[in-house]
Design an enzyme around this catalytic site. Structure first.
Site, PDB file in Angstrom:
ATOM      1  N   GLU A 295      -3.667   7.388  -4.169  1.00 37.41           N
ATOM      2  CA  GLU A 295      -3.630   6.100  -3.457  1.00 37.41           C
ATOM      3  C   GLU A 295      -3.326   4.982  -4.437  1.00 37.41           C
ATOM      4  O   GLU A 295      -4.038   4.826  -5.437  1.00 37.41           O
ATOM      5  CB  GLU A 295      -4.970   5.855  -2.764  1.00 37.41           C
ATOM      6  CG  GLU A 295      -4.950   4.642  -1.847  1.00 37.41           C
ATOM      7  CD  GLU A 295      -6.301   4.428  -1.170  1.00 37.41           C
ATOM      8  OE1 GLU A 295      -7.333   4.432  -1.866  1.00 37.41           O
ATOM      9  OE2 GLU A 295      -6.313   4.248   0.060  1.00 37.41           O
TER      10      GLU A 295
ATOM     11  N   TYR B 283       0.843  -1.210   0.000  1.00 36.52           N
ATOM     12  CA  TYR B 283       0.000   0.000   0.000  1.00 36.52           C
ATOM     13  C   TYR B 283       0.871   1.250   0.000  1.00 36.52           C
ATOM     14  O   TYR B 283       1.860   1.340   0.727  1.00 36.52           O
ATOM     15  CB  TYR B 283      -0.893   0.012   1.248  1.00 36.52           C
ATOM     16  CG  TYR B 283      -1.767   1.246   1.318  1.00 36.52           C
ATOM     17  CD1 TYR B 283      -3.062   1.230   0.815  1.00 36.52           C
ATOM     18  CD2 TYR B 283      -1.280   2.445   1.861  1.00 36.52           C
ATOM     19  CE1 TYR B 283      -3.857   2.363   0.859  1.00 36.52           C
ATOM     20  CE2 TYR B 283      -2.064   3.585   1.900  1.00 36.52           C
ATOM     21  CZ  TYR B 283      -3.349   3.538   1.401  1.00 36.52           C
ATOM     22  OH  TYR B 283      -4.136   4.664   1.439  1.00 36.52           O
TER      23      TYR B 283
END
Ligand code: ADP
Ligand code: MG
Length: 257
Positions: A207, A119
């Site tokens: 993101e 992530y």
């Protein structure tokens, strides 16, 4: 303002980020040609809606099939079939609410062999107005969940605007992700490119979930979500008396930083 995954990827590609080849498609009859332009042997068919959690989502209509909004297929024909099943149908994910969102566009993308999912996010830290990095080995999961259950698996730091991005920032990310060998150099370059894109395009949130190490050992941006500074929209909303919704980036920054 949000853009779709395929648009975010095109933007990041223009900054030199490693992104798979893909084709957006709005009409089912174009799907086969689009898929045929990609190399294979894996074709991934991805619903383009303004919500995450597509992979684990579910379509309302039975004829869209049981699978979610991200489908791995093994031939051009199969990719075209899945595209046809998804287009015009309603995808419900944990971010769409029960009404779901109609899929008016799909993105057919070269499939990657995945070694690890990680992530990464860049966002504006509200307290300091600096750009912050959020990094975790726990890719493919909601970061809110990781922050709740295993906050020790999240690294976050901000970048001093006086110096801007420096290679040590990228090495810090690489270390947190356990990257090795040539991946470290790739990571330093990629973080620099993402930082540059973030600043130049006035992003509010970027993101990448997941950022992957491919089976060939290279870094790749597998999903991308970009939102731009919504201040103009915000001012408009205030004038018109609308309450401003809490944006996801804000939630992240108050939760993590
Ligand atoms: P969402 O976050 O909306 O569920 P993603 O783009 O993150 O959508 O896709 C969900 C999962 O599907 C990823 O975590 C990854 O495991 C897999 N996936 C997505 N794109 C590809 C691709 N091009 N090749 C292989 N697997 C993929
Ligand atoms: Mg994702």
């Amino acid at each position: 303002m949000n853009i779709h995954e395929y648009q975010a990827k095109a933007l990041l590609r223009s900054y030199g980020a490693p992104v798979s080849d893909g084709r957006p498609v709005t009409r089912a009859e174009d799907a086969k040609t689009a898929a045929g332009e990609l190399d294979g042997p894996l074709w991934v068919v991805k619903a383009q809606i303004h919500a995450g959690g597509r992979g684990k989502g579910k379509f309302k209509e039975a004829d869209a099939g049981e699978a979610g909004g991200v489908r791995l297929t093994k031939s051009v024909e199969e990719a075209a079939q899945e595209a046809k099943k998804m287009l015009g149908r309603t995808l419900v994910t944990h971010q769409t609410g029960p009404a779901g969102k109609q899929v008016n566009r799909i993105y057919i993308e070269d499939g990657s062999g995945i070694e690890t999912e990680m992530y990464l996010a860049l966002l504006v830290d509200r307290q300091t107005s600096r750009i912050g990095f959020v990094v975790s080995t726990e890719g493919g999961m909601d970061i809110e969940e990781v922050a709740e259950n295993t906050p020790e698996k999240i690294l976050n730091f901000t970048v001093d605007p006086a110096t801007g991005y420096q290679p040590f920032h990228g090495r810090r990310v690489a270390f947190a992700l356990g990257l090795e060998g040539p991946q470290i150099k790739q990571c330093v370059a990629l973080m620099g490119n993402l930082y540059k894109a973030f600043v130049e395009k006035d992003m509010e949130m970027l993101e990448i979930n997941p950022l992957i190490v491919t089976d060939g050992g290279d870094l790749k941006v597998l999903d991308a979500k970009v939102s731009f500074d919504g201040n103009a929209i915000y001012r408009h909303a205030v004038r018109s008396g609308k309450k401003r919704p809490v944006r996801r980036g804000e939630f992240l920054s108050c939760k993590i930083f």
